[in-house]
Design an enzyme around this catalytic site. Structure first.
Site, PDB file in Angstrom:
ATOM      1  N   ASN A  79      12.604   9.440  -7.542  1.00 32.44           N
ATOM      2  CA  ASN A  79      13.271  10.704  -7.862  1.00 32.44           C
ATOM      3  C   ASN A  79      12.430  11.906  -7.455  1.00 32.44           C
ATOM      4  O   ASN A  79      12.965  12.961  -7.109  1.00 32.44           O
ATOM      5  CB  ASN A  79      13.591  10.751  -9.357  1.00 32.44           C
ATOM      6  CG  ASN A  79      14.841   9.944  -9.689  1.00 32.44           C
ATOM      7  OD1 ASN A  79      15.389   9.249  -8.828  1.00 32.44           O
ATOM      8  ND2 ASN A  79      15.295  10.040 -10.914  1.00 32.44           N
ATOM      9  N   ILE A 101      10.811  -6.891  -2.508  1.00 27.61           N
ATOM     10  CA  ILE A 101      11.967  -7.081  -1.635  1.00 27.61           C
ATOM     11  C   ILE A 101      13.090  -7.803  -2.380  1.00 27.61           C
ATOM     12  O   ILE A 101      12.981  -8.987  -2.713  1.00 27.61           O
ATOM     13  CB  ILE A 101      11.575  -7.860  -0.366  1.00 27.61           C
ATOM     14  CG1 ILE A 101      10.419  -7.169   0.348  1.00 27.61           C
ATOM     15  CG2 ILE A 101      12.789  -7.992   0.545  1.00 27.61           C
ATOM     16  CD1 ILE A 101      10.662  -5.717   0.706  1.00 27.61           C
ATOM     17  N   GLU A 133      22.502   3.953   1.415  1.00 27.56           N
ATOM     18  CA  GLU A 133      21.776   3.184   0.405  1.00 27.56           C
ATOM     19  C   GLU A 133      21.715   3.956  -0.908  1.00 27.56           C
ATOM     20  O   GLU A 133      21.959   3.400  -1.990  1.00 27.56           O
ATOM     21  CB  GLU A 133      20.362   2.864   0.885  1.00 27.56           C
ATOM     22  CG  GLU A 133      19.523   2.130  -0.159  1.00 27.56           C
ATOM     23  CD  GLU A 133      18.149   1.732   0.354  1.00 27.56           C
ATOM     24  OE1 GLU A 133      17.332   1.280  -0.475  1.00 27.56           O
ATOM     25  OE2 GLU A 133      17.894   1.855   1.568  1.00 27.56           O
ATOM     26  N   GLY A 181       0.792  -1.231   0.000  1.00 22.63           N
ATOM     27  CA  GLY A 181       0.000   0.000   0.000  1.00 22.63           C
ATOM     28  C   GLY A 181       0.815   1.267   0.000  1.00 22.63           C
ATOM     29  O   GLY A 181       0.253   2.367   0.032  1.00 22.63           O
TER      30      GLY A 181
END
Length: 381
Positions: free
Chosen positions: A368, A159, A244, A131
């Site tokens: 982005n 994932i 990350e 969601g």
């Protein structure tokens, strides 16, 4: 332009990574695509070479390099093979493992880190939900206290390493009344009762990367499974998201640069109307523009790597690197497809796969649009 980020030790490490890739990975690249996953042998071999424990302290089986530039080199060389390799390895070693290194208890470090470094325990991180994606504060997976245990229910999607992982660090809402301040990170082993994995998701690109949904149905954890502090998971994620995004940026630039290099060679070899197609003014100018974009983008990302290595990279600087590098990558590789003509639309050509693989980088690790929102807020809007 000569890059100044790396010294002789870094380049020697690059050579060792290239040697391993040429010997053990590139010959099997097509099989990875067919299997839609990296095999256990890949992870064990990468661990044996020491590539999965660069950030892990020596006492837990890693090399404790304490120099992020080695991580950047590894991701650059992986990206030159294909975009999926730095994605899977990055999620495992440079995105998920740092949560254990920074926030894990001694028991958690002893339990997981040696096997993370060896490739025996594949990691994934469970943030995104069906969601909601970029809005991490809105996640719905819940953890309810029942005596000495937490009962976790919910699901995650998209994932990376999800199908094959041995442990996932999942973001769970443990206090609904506190919003972002009510989120906790849990280490959930794949053999926990109530934990299940959906099928491998059928993606447009990055076929080598196993991606799936994860389901938690009355999964029972204890306080010993909490990574970091209770209800501080959102803060922990915000701190680690900068790395990350930087890991993604490094791979974006290296991937685009490799495909452009191959396209330049194609434009020299391919003849039309009696001459190299690259000698036609339009293509010559187009290639010149792409080369310049890559060099400028690489220079900024290199500066970000240097800043991060000194602990000075801000979340906004990482956001700039992430959105700009992913946008540049998509633009450059799209032009490379056009230069290849009809061949650029054939899956047997690397440029076609690279084009598909690159598209998701404008979406994941925060879209982005979200990156621009963060930058805009920093500017006072």
């Amino acid at each position: 332009m000569q890059r100044t980020l790396y010294d002789e030790d870094h380049e020697a490490f690059r050579d060792s990574v290239r040697t391993w890739l040429e010997r053990s990975v590139i010959p099997n690249a097509e099989q990875y695509i067919a299997d839609k996953a990296l095999p256990r042998e890949f992870w064990l071999e990468a661990g044996k070479q020491g590539f999965l424990g660069l950030e892990i302290p020596e006492e837990y089986g890693g090399s404790g390099a304490d120099d992020f530039r080695f991580v950047a080199i590894l991701n650059e060389e992986l990206a030159k093979v294909n975009a999926a390799l730095p994605t899977c390895v990055g999620i495992h070693a440079n995105i998920t493992a740092p949560y254990l290194i920074a926030y894990g208890t001694e028991e958690q470090k002893q339990k997981y880190l040696p096997k993370v470094a060896s490739g025996e325990c594949i990691l994934a991180i469970g943030m995104t939900e069906p969601g909601g994606g970029s809005d991490l504060a809105a996640l719905k997976t819940t953890g309810v206290k029942d005596g000495d245990e937490w009962v976790i229910n919910g699901s995650k999607t998209f994932i990376t390493n999800g199908y094959s992982c041995d442990m996932v660090i999942a973001a769970v809402r443990t206090d609904p009344e506190k919003g972002p301040k009510g989120i906790t990170l849990f280490a959930i082993d794949a053999d926990k009762e109530g934990y299940s994995v959906g099928k491998k998701l059928d993606k447009v690109g990055m076929e080598e990367s196993d991606t799936s949904e994860l389901f938690f149905e009355n999964v029972r954890c204890t306080d010993a499974d909490i990574i970091g502090e209770l209800n501080q998971g959102f803060i922990h994620m915000m701190v680690k998201l900068a790395q990350e995004r930087l890991v993604c940026s490094v791979a974006n630039v290296a991937h685009a640069k490799q495909i452009l290099d191959e396209t330049v060679q194609y434009a020299k070899d391919r003849k039309a109307f009696g001459q190299q197609i690259g000698s036609f003014q339009h293509l010559k100018f187009l290639i010149a523009e792409c080369a310049t974009k890559i060099d400028v983008c690489e220079a900024y990302v290199d500066n970000c790597v240097a800043a991060h290595d000194k602990g000075q990279l801000s979340p906004v600087e990482a956001a700039k690197a992430k959105w700009w590098s992913s946008q540049t990558q998509s633009e450059v590789i799209d032009h490379c497809v056009q230069i290849h003509g009809g061949y650029g639309f054939m899956n047997e050509y690397r440029v076609a796969r690279a084009w598909r693989d690159a598209r998701v980088t404008k979406i994941w690790a925060g879209s982005n649009e979200i990156m621009k929102e963060l930058i805009g807020r920093e500017l006072g809007f």
